[in-house]
Design a protein around this motif. Structure first.
Motif, PDB file in Angstrom:
ATOM      1  N   LEU A 202       0.825  -1.201   0.000  1.00 29.50           N
ATOM      2  CA  LEU A 202       0.000   0.000   0.000  1.00 29.50           C
ATOM      3  C   LEU A 202       0.866   1.260   0.000  1.00 29.50           C
ATOM      4  CD1 LEU A 202      -2.742  -1.072   2.595  1.00 29.50           C
ATOM      5  CD2 LEU A 202      -3.005  -0.862   0.119  1.00 29.50           C
TER       6      LEU A 202
ATOM      7  N   ALA B 185      -3.315  -6.742  -1.130  1.00 21.11           N
ATOM      8  CA  ALA B 185      -3.599  -6.621   0.298  1.00 21.11           C
ATOM      9  C   ALA B 185      -4.831  -7.444   0.676  1.00 21.11           C
ATOM     10  CB  ALA B 185      -3.805  -5.153   0.665  1.00 21.11           C
TER      11      ALA B 185
ATOM     12  N   GLY C  62      -3.486  -0.835   6.765  1.00 18.71           N
ATOM     13  CA  GLY C  62      -3.675   0.229   5.791  1.00 18.71           C
ATOM     14  C   GLY C  62      -3.143   1.563   6.275  1.00 18.71           C
TER      15      GLY C  62
ATOM     16  N   PHE D 222      -4.134  -2.831  -3.671  1.00 19.45           N
ATOM     17  CA  PHE D 222      -5.379  -3.134  -2.967  1.00 19.45           C
ATOM     18  C   PHE D 222      -5.753  -4.610  -3.107  1.00 19.45           C
ATOM     19  CE2 PHE D 222      -7.127   1.481  -3.368  1.00 19.45           C
ATOM     20  CZ  PHE D 222      -6.218   1.875  -2.399  1.00 19.45           C
TER      21      PHE D 222
ATOM     22  N   THR E 257      -8.955   3.462   2.407  1.00 20.73           N
ATOM     23  CA  THR E 257      -9.629   2.636   1.402  1.00 20.73           C
ATOM     24  C   THR E 257      -8.952   1.289   1.248  1.00 20.73           C
ATOM     25  OG1 THR E 257     -10.281   4.630   0.183  1.00 20.73           O
ATOM     26  CG2 THR E 257     -10.358   2.546  -1.010  1.00 20.73           C
ATOM     27  N   GLY E 258      -7.608   1.309   1.218  1.00 24.57           N
ATOM     28  CA  GLY E 258      -6.871   0.044   1.116  1.00 24.57           C
ATOM     29  C   GLY E 258      -7.152  -0.867   2.288  1.00 24.57           C
TER      30      GLY E 258
ATOM     31  N   LEU F   2      -1.960   1.169  -7.554  1.00 24.77           N
ATOM     32  CA  LEU F   2      -2.897   1.190  -6.423  1.00 24.77           C
ATOM     33  C   LEU F   2      -3.859   0.012  -6.471  1.00 24.77           C
ATOM     34  CD1 LEU F   2      -3.931   4.906  -5.840  1.00 24.77           C
ATOM     35  CD2 LEU F   2      -2.911   3.340  -4.200  1.00 24.77           C
TER      36      LEU F   2
END
Length: 476
Positions: A24, A337, A377, A334, A450-451, A330
């Motif tokens: 991230l 993750a 995150g 994401f 958000t992640g 990104l």
């Protein structure tokens, strides 16, 4: 209980948490750097445009170029009235750039349009100076011939003229007629007086001039020196240094005096306009074009399209390649993750099944997983912000130089005689910076959250589907 268990689990799975946070962080750092570079590109482009427009100018109004069928502009003519024995010659031609002028009354018409806060006129001139001398030839009689006409030559001289000719230097520079009563708008506002003084509001027709610092250095002008334009001597009262490194003109003189020198009484080449609201520039442009016939309105957005050189290339890369690369990284971060979090949940089947058997409800297990993902995150966000800010500051410290050339696309301002007529042929060198705004940091924090939420959603969905029986089947 929640925080205690959360701290213990994160400590126990440090490596997995670090992998998720690092992925991230990479994506967030790239977003910060790309956004900062894009902002730097916009600032650099703004400096280039200010060298033509001046600070506070939202648009310019010039005379519409005539159709090609009506013929091109007249060429300058040099007339030398040499008398016998007068060999040295000097002649100046002062002409509006582009040969297209507007009536001075147009300034008032533009100022009266809806949405216009201020308008001021300027006259951009090109001065072509020719200096040199004629050298008369010498008559050389032939051997045996006479100059007087005897010797059977029928009265004609027996010889020939040899030598003679002419040697002339042609120099040109630009002069800008500025409204001394309205110096808050126009190209001169993008320069700072570094020696001497600026114009006084009362010097509307005075024989005084402000010289650009680069031109003053080239010609060795100082405050108090004199420069002659078409037989009129101007006293240099100030030296101005352009903020962008490239001035709009070499000399600045009062508007009325510029009109007299160029035989352009009550004429201007450009009207500089400041809008009431920067968000309504397009509407103001449409109103001026509709209500004032025979004019061309050029906004800063229009002129930005004519910027070429390494600045334009780098801007395109940052805007297109850079942003798409940031989005791709990104999305990958994401997804990775989320998959890693879901995989970690899969390896904790016994743990979560046992907790459910002890009375933990599915919602509590899901919250535990989401909490761990959110911490990962946020840690990734902190690392990403640190790396991104460091990268942006490093780029600013290096300040790589980019070149920008205006007028490559033939913008209306260049063809219509605005002060950019000279700058269109010059490459302006700009130092690139990467400023970081609060909005960029807020974006990075939002991406970190958000992640974490995406990773938590993957893991929480997997955890909510676990049953106590799964744990019992795996107990040896």
């Amino acid at each position: 209980m929640f925080l205690t268990y959360l701290r213990r689990e994160l400590r126990r799975r440090r490596k997995a948490a670090l992998v998720v946070a690092s992925g991230l962080a990479l994506g967030i750092a790239l977003v910060i750097v790309v956004n900062s570079v894009s902002s730097g590109m916009q600032q650099a482009q703004g400096k280039v445009l200010e060298s033509l427009y001046g600070l506070g100018t939202d648009m310019t109004v010039t005379k519409a170029a005539p159709p090609p069928s009506e013929g091109g502009s007249a060429r300058p003519r040099f007339n030398f009235d040499a008398e016998d024995g007068d060999e040295k010659q000097s002649n100046d031609v002062v002409m509006p750039q582009g040969f297209q002028t507007l009536a001075s009354s147009t300034v008032g018409e533009v100022a009266g349009q809806s949405g216009v806060a201020s308008a001021v006129g300027g006259l951009s001139l090109t001065v072509v100076k020719v200096d040199g001398e004629f050298k008369p030839g010498e008559f050389k009689p032939r051997e045996g011939g006479t100059v007087g006409g005897g010797g059977g030559g029928g009265g004609e001289p027996q010889g020939e003229v040899r030598g003679g000719g002419a040697a002339f230097d042609v120099n040109s520079y630009t002069a800008y007629g500025t409204d001394t009563a309205r110096q808050d708008l126009g190209p001169l506002t993008s320069s700072k007086i570094t020696e001497g003084r600026a114009f006084k509001t009362t010097e509307t027709d005075a024989e005084v001039a402000v010289v650009d610092s680069a031109y003053a250095k080239e010609k060795k002008y100082k405050v108090g020196s004199e420069v002659t334009i078409k037989g009129t001597k101007f006293e240099i009262i100030g030296i101005a240094t352009a903020d962008s490194g490239d001035a709009a003109a070499n000399l600045y003189i009062p508007l009325k005096r510029a009109q007299t020198l160029s035989d352009s009484k009550d004429k201007v080449t450009t009207v500089y306009v400041q809008a009431d609201d920067s968000q309504q520039i397009d509407a103001v442009k449409s109103a001026i074009q509709e209500n004032i016939a025979g004019t061309t309105v050029t906004t800063s957005a229009d002129l930005a399209d004519t910027v070429s050189g390494s600045l334009s290339t780098a801007s395109d890369l940052a805007t297109n390649v850079g942003k798409w690369l940031s989005i791709a990284v990104l999305v990958a971060a994401f997804v990775v993750a989320g998959l890693l979090t879901m995989s970690a949940v899969g390896r904790r089947v016994q743990e979560f099944g046992t907790l459910k058997a002890l009375g933990w409800k599915s919602g509590r297990v899901t919250r535990q997983v989401v909490g761990e993902a959110m911490v990962n995150g946020l840690v990734g966000g902190v690392l990403g912000i640190a790396v991104g800010v460091a990268g942006a500051y490093a780029l600013t410290a290096v300040s790589p130089s980019l070149t920008a050339q205006l007028g490559g696309a033939g913008g209306g301002l260049m063809r219509a005689g605005g002060p950019g007529g000279q700058a269109a042929d010059k490459a302006v060198e700009i130092a690139l910076t990467a400023p970081i705004s609060a909005a960029t940091i807020a974006l990075a924090v939002g991406l970190a959250v958000t992640g974490g939420l995406i990773a938590g959603a993957f893991g929480g969905w997997r955890a909510s589907r676990l049953r106590p029986a799964d744990a019992l089947r795996r107990v040896e």
